[in-house]
Structure formats: C-alpha cells, structure tokens
Scaffold this motif. Sequence first.
Motif, short mmCIF file in Angstrom:
data_model
loop_
_atom_site.label_atom_id
_atom_site.label_comp_id
_atom_site.label_asym_id
_atom_site.label_seq_id
_atom_site.Cartn_x
_atom_site.Cartn_y
_atom_site.Cartn_z
N PHE A 87 0.82 -1.21 0.00
CA PHE A 87 0.00 0.00 0.00
C PHE A 87 0.86 1.26 0.00
CE2 PHE A 87 -3.55 -2.51 2.34
CZ PHE A 87 -3.78 -3.25 1.19
N LEU A 88 2.01 1.22 0.66
CA LEU A 88 2.92 2.38 0.64
C LEU A 88 3.40 2.65 -0.78
CD1 LEU A 88 5.13 1.90 3.83
CD2 LEU A 88 3.47 3.72 3.39
N VAL A 89 3.75 1.60 -1.49
CA VAL A 89 4.18 1.77 -2.88
C VAL A 89 3.00 2.27 -3.72
CG1 VAL A 89 5.07 0.60 -4.93
CG2 VAL A 89 6.01 0.04 -2.68
N ALA A 90 1.81 1.70 -3.49
CA ALA A 90 0.63 2.09 -4.26
C ALA A 90 0.27 3.56 -4.07
CB ALA A 90 -0.57 1.21 -3.86
N ALA A 91 0.65 4.14 -2.95
CA ALA A 91 0.35 5.55 -2.70
C ALA A 91 1.05 6.47 -3.70
CB ALA A 91 0.75 5.93 -1.27
N TYR A 92 2.13 5.98 -4.30
CA TYR A 92 2.94 6.83 -5.19
C TYR A 92 2.87 6.42 -6.66
CZ TYR A 92 4.74 8.53 -0.81
OH TYR A 92 4.82 9.08 0.45
N VAL A 93 2.09 5.38 -6.96
CA VAL A 93 2.04 4.86 -8.33
C VAL A 93 0.58 4.79 -8.78
CG1 VAL A 93 2.56 2.85 -9.79
CG2 VAL A 93 4.12 3.48 -7.95
N PRO A 94 0.27 5.31 -9.97
CA PRO A 94 -1.10 5.15 -10.47
C PRO A 94 -1.38 3.66 -10.70
CG PRO A 94 0.12 6.75 -11.79
CD PRO A 94 1.10 6.09 -10.87
N CYS A 95 -2.31 3.11 -9.93
CA CYS A 95 -2.64 1.69 -10.06
C CYS A 95 -4.05 1.45 -9.55
CB CYS A 95 -1.64 0.83 -9.29
SG CYS A 95 -1.58 1.16 -7.53
N ARG A 96 -4.56 0.27 -9.82
CA ARG A 96 -5.91 -0.07 -9.39
C ARG A 96 -6.00 -0.20 -7.87
NH1 ARG A 96 -4.45 -2.13 -13.78
NH2 ARG A 96 -5.60 -1.98 -15.71
N ILE A 97 -4.90 -0.57 -7.23
CA ILE A 97 -4.87 -0.68 -5.76
C ILE A 97 -5.12 0.70 -5.16
CG2 ILE A 97 -3.42 -1.19 -3.75
CD1 ILE A 97 -1.95 -3.25 -5.58
N LYS A 98 -4.45 1.70 -5.71
CA LYS A 98 -4.62 3.07 -5.24
C LYS A 98 -6.06 3.53 -5.45
CE LYS A 98 -2.51 7.62 -5.65
NZ LYS A 98 -1.35 8.33 -6.24
N LYS A 99 -6.60 3.19 -6.60
CA LYS A 99 -7.97 3.59 -6.92
C LYS A 99 -8.97 2.92 -5.97
CE LYS A 99 -10.68 4.29 -11.11
NZ LYS A 99 -10.72 4.06 -12.55
N ALA A 100 -8.73 1.67 -5.64
CA ALA A 100 -9.64 0.92 -4.76
C ALA A 100 -9.56 1.41 -3.31
CB ALA A 100 -9.34 -0.56 -4.83
N LEU A 101 -8.34 1.68 -2.84
CA LEU A 101 -8.16 2.09 -1.44
C LEU A 101 -8.41 3.58 -1.22
CD1 LEU A 101 -4.98 0.07 -0.42
CD2 LEU A 101 -7.37 -0.44 0.10
N LYS A 102 -8.32 4.36 -2.27
CA LYS A 102 -8.50 5.82 -2.25
C LYS A 102 -7.34 6.54 -1.55
CE LYS A 102 -13.52 5.71 -2.53
NZ LYS A 102 -13.79 4.31 -2.62
N HIS A 103 -6.97 6.09 -0.37
CA HIS A 103 -5.87 6.69 0.38
C HIS A 103 -4.97 5.58 0.93
CE1 HIS A 103 -7.75 10.63 0.15
NE2 HIS A 103 -8.88 10.02 0.40
N PRO A 104 -4.21 4.94 0.06
CA PRO A 104 -3.42 3.78 0.50
C PRO A 104 -2.38 4.11 1.57
CG PRO A 104 -2.86 4.39 -1.76
CD PRO A 104 -4.05 5.20 -1.37
N MET A 105 -1.87 5.33 1.59
CA MET A 105 -0.90 5.70 2.63
C MET A 105 -1.56 5.64 4.01
SD MET A 105 2.21 6.74 3.42
CE MET A 105 2.96 7.51 2.02
N LEU A 106 -2.76 6.18 4.13
CA LEU A 106 -3.45 6.15 5.42
C LEU A 106 -3.81 4.73 5.82
CD1 LEU A 106 -5.76 9.28 5.21
CD2 LEU A 106 -3.70 8.98 6.57
N VAL A 107 -4.21 3.91 4.87
CA VAL A 107 -4.49 2.50 5.17
C VAL A 107 -3.22 1.83 5.67
CG1 VAL A 107 -5.25 0.28 4.22
CG2 VAL A 107 -6.36 2.39 3.48
N ALA A 108 -2.10 2.11 5.02
CA ALA A 108 -0.82 1.52 5.43
C ALA A 108 -0.43 1.97 6.83
CB ALA A 108 0.27 1.89 4.42
#
Length: 191
Positions: A87-108
Amino acid sequence: MFLLIAGLILFLGIHSLPMFADKRAALEEKFGVLGYKGLFAVVSAIGFVMIIYGYGAARAEGPAILYDPPFWLRHVTMLFMIPVFIFLVAAYVPCRIKKALKHPMLVAVKMWAFSHLLTNGDLASVLLFGSFLVWAVADRISLKRRGLGGGAVMTKEPGKFSDIIVILVGLGLYVLFALKLHMLLIGVPVA
C-alpha cells in the motif's frame, strides 16, 4: 519520554494542518505556498528525528509495560506488514490498488500502527503507534468531511502491469525490511 512526546506533537501536529483548511490557507498566505511547504518539511523532519531518538531513548530506559502480548502475535504483525509495504508503494504509483483504497498511505499507516500495537506493550510503543493510529483515523475522517474521501485524482489511467509492479516492489521492500532494514534502522530484529 519527553523527546518522544514532543516529536509526536511536532510531526503529527504539522501533518494535521491539512485537516484545518482555514489554518493551512492562512499559513500559505503568510509564507507563500513554497514557504508553507518548506516550513512543513522542516517541522516534519525535526519531529521525525525527535521521534526516532525519543523512542530509542525511552526503550533504553525501560519504559513501563502496559501489557504483555503473546509471542504468536508477532506472526500476525508480520502478516499484516505485507500489505503495508504494498500500500505504501501504491500511494505513489497510479494503479488499481490506489484507486480501490482511495488513500493507500493512510491505510498503510493504520495497519502498521495497529499491527505494532499487537506486539509492543510498553508505554513508549503505545504512545508511538497509538498516536499514529489515532492520527490516521482522524485524517481519514477529515478527508471524508472535506469532500476528499474519493482520494487523489489520477492524471492518467493505470498501466497494464502497474498493480503487478506495485505488488512486487512492495513484497521486495517487505523482504528487505524484514531481513535487514528493521534491525539496521530500528535496532530490533523482526523475529
């Protein structure tokens, strides 16, 4: 313990400014956007260094034990940490994980803090991880209230293999951190 608490106040305090749009706007007006960002970076860095040294000093002093978690929770923490790195990586890369989590950094951050509370029952750890968990929850609620619950708008569509790359990089960072970096940077072995 004072250094740890002061560092948490500085670091999380400055990271809480975006929750108060009027205060942030006033600071941006006073210092300019670049000045505000510079102030944010300097205060964050000072707070972060204070947290690191304060936490280390508090652990060296032998802080009070609030609870004694069972050993098997270490395995749960290690399991929770796998998606944290992804999720930390997804916070900085346009990906479907980022789109699904909305705020992957906060989830991480929430997963990291919660999982570490499972295995660390000393006062310094509860202050550190508990503070980050409370901040991340408050920030997420604040984002929803400010109408930013949908997350950052991606400027381009995620690449075909972006999720695979994010997962592989996240897993690589997890392995590197578990085998070497946790001991090197934190001074505590993972297992």
